[in-house]
Design a protein around this motif. Structure first.
Motif, PDB file in Angstrom:
ATOM      1  N   ALA A   1      14.799 107.830   3.572  1.00 25.33           N
ATOM      2  CA  ALA A   1      15.435 108.921   4.522  1.00 25.33           C
ATOM      3  C   ALA A   1      14.890 110.240   4.093  1.00 25.33           C
ATOM      4  N   SER A   2      15.139 110.943   3.205  1.00 24.45           N
ATOM      5  CA  SER A   2      14.711 112.217   3.192  1.00 24.45           C
ATOM      6  C   SER A   2      13.147 112.435   3.116  1.00 24.45           C
ATOM      7  N   SER A   3      12.503 111.500   2.952  1.00 24.71           N
ATOM      8  CA  SER A   3      10.812 111.548   3.090  1.00 24.71           C
ATOM      9  C   SER A   3      10.795 111.761   4.732  1.00 24.71           C
ATOM     10  N   ILE A   4      11.417 110.870   5.190  1.00 29.48           N
ATOM     11  CA  ILE A   4      11.210 110.988   6.766  1.00 29.48           C
ATOM     12  C   ILE A   4      11.454 112.256   7.207  1.00 29.48           C
ATOM     13  N   GLY A   5      12.757 113.051   6.747  1.00 29.66           N
ATOM     14  CA  GLY A   5      13.399 114.062   7.177  1.00 29.66           C
ATOM     15  C   GLY A   5      12.082 115.236   6.637  1.00 29.66           C
ATOM     16  N   LEU A   6      11.427 115.019   5.644  1.00 28.37           N
ATOM     17  CA  LEU A   6      10.630 116.105   5.000  1.00 28.37           C
ATOM     18  C   LEU A   6       9.226 116.051   6.068  1.00 28.37           C
TER      19      LEU A   6
ATOM     20  N   LYS B   1      17.601 111.545  14.801  1.00 22.70           N
ATOM     21  CA  LYS B   1      17.251 110.587  15.704  1.00 22.70           C
ATOM     22  C   LYS B   1      16.409 109.727  14.904  1.00 22.70           C
ATOM     23  N   SER B   2      15.630 110.407  13.823  1.00 22.52           N
ATOM     24  CA  SER B   2      14.506 109.456  13.291  1.00 22.52           C
ATOM     25  C   SER B   2      15.125 108.526  12.278  1.00 22.52           C
ATOM     26  N   CYS B   3      16.250 108.811  11.773  1.00 25.27           N
ATOM     27  CA  CYS B   3      17.130 108.424  10.913  1.00 25.27           C
ATOM     28  C   CYS B   3      18.187 107.257  11.086  1.00 25.27           C
ATOM     29  N   GLU B   4      18.499 107.264  12.498  1.00 28.23           N
ATOM     30  CA  GLU B   4      19.521 106.677  12.923  1.00 28.23           C
ATOM     31  C   GLU B   4      19.915 105.163  12.684  1.00 28.23           C
ATOM     32  N   ASN B   5      18.601 104.657  12.785  1.00 29.15           N
ATOM     33  CA  ASN B   5      18.722 103.133  12.098  1.00 29.15           C
ATOM     34  C   ASN B   5      18.787 102.911  10.853  1.00 29.15           C
TER      35      ASN B   5
ATOM     36  N   LEU C   1       4.485 104.289   2.332  1.00 28.80           N
ATOM     37  CA  LEU C   1       4.054 104.592   3.714  1.00 28.80           C
ATOM     38  C   LEU C   1       4.342 103.418   4.536  1.00 28.80           C
ATOM     39  N   GLN C   2       4.635 102.360   4.184  1.00 29.96           N
ATOM     40  CA  GLN C   2       5.106 101.483   5.058  1.00 29.96           C
ATOM     41  C   GLN C   2       6.601 101.546   5.381  1.00 29.96           C
ATOM     42  N   ALA C   3       7.328 102.067   4.466  1.00 28.31           N
ATOM     43  CA  ALA C   3       8.664 102.325   4.858  1.00 28.31           C
ATOM     44  C   ALA C   3       8.819 103.414   5.872  1.00 28.31           C
ATOM     45  N   ILE C   4       7.608 104.526   5.891  1.00 28.65           N
ATOM     46  CA  ILE C   4       7.994 105.562   6.707  1.00 28.65           C
ATOM     47  C   ILE C   4       7.369 105.037   8.003  1.00 28.65           C
TER      48      ILE C   4
END
Length: 218
Positions: A56-61, A19-23, A86-89
């Motif tokens: 993406a993998s950082s968001i997943g972690l 869900k978090s990475c769908e875009n 930090l901005q990308a997350i």
């Protein structure tokens, strides 16, 4: 005591990461990495990140750290990379909390500040930084899981898990044929003896572009 696999926690992290990475244009197998970190109930999650890397993998972690109640630390080479990270997350997801960041031109000094790493993710696109992080990682007594993104490049470089993780035994490795090759190494727990569990754990990865489903044993 060893890392214990929790399929329920892995599933929750997997779904929340999807869900978090769908875009994102480059999902980067983030849901699989997240599921592994949460499923193994990692309490100290560490990654290296360089300017221009996929986020993406950082968001997943970060998602996994919330499910496992873990500390999520990112080692970054400079302040420009830290700001971009930090901005990308924040722009790509809605994190409940941001990862802790440590700025270090050389990862040795940063790794000296971190004890008991359960889950470590490096990207071989920046191979010298990744190799230094691996050589200086202080893994926890329960063992650890190491994930190397762009792992095909690591294999071609001649870097050896045995030489790289000098004071810890690697009990098994696997290479997954996604996003430039994802290599996974399982580091033995302290005083674990010679016998290791043969029970297989399974992760499902769906290619976001082709829709193909891949099932891997880890």
């Amino acid at each position: 005591m060893k890392l214990v696999w929790s399929p329920e926690t892995a599933s929750k992290a997997y779904l929340d990461t999807v869900k978090s990475c769908e875009n994102l244009e480059t999902p980067d197998a983030a849901e699989m990495i997240s599921a592994m970190a949460a499923g193994w109930n990692a309490k100290v999650i560490v990654e290296t990140w360089s300017y221009g890397d996929a986020i993406a993998s950082s968001i997943g972690l970060n998602v996994a750290s919330q499910h496992a109640n873990a500390k999520h630390i990112c080692i970054i080479q400079n302040t420009l990379s830290e700001s971009a990270y930090l901005q990308a997350i924040q722009e790509s997801s809605t994190p409940l909390s941001l990862p802790e960041t440590i700025i270090a031109e050389e990862p040795q000094s940063a790794m000296n500040e971190i004890e008991g790493i359960d889950f470590l993710v490096v990207d071989w696109r920046n191979n010298e930084f990744a190799a230094a992080a691996l050589r200086n990682a202080a893994f926890g007594s329960r063992g650890a899981v190491v994930v190397c993104r762009n792992g095909y490049s690591r294999s071609a470089s001649g870097f050896s898990w045995t030489r790289g993780l000098r004071d810890r035994r690697v009990v098994r490795t696997v290479t997954l044929p996604v996003t430039g090759g994802i290599e996974i190494a399982h580091v033995a727990a302290r005083n674990s003896g010679k016998s290791e569990s043969k029970k297989r754990r399974w992760i499902t990865h769906v290619d976001q572009r082709s829709g193909e489903e891949h099932v891997f044993s880890i």
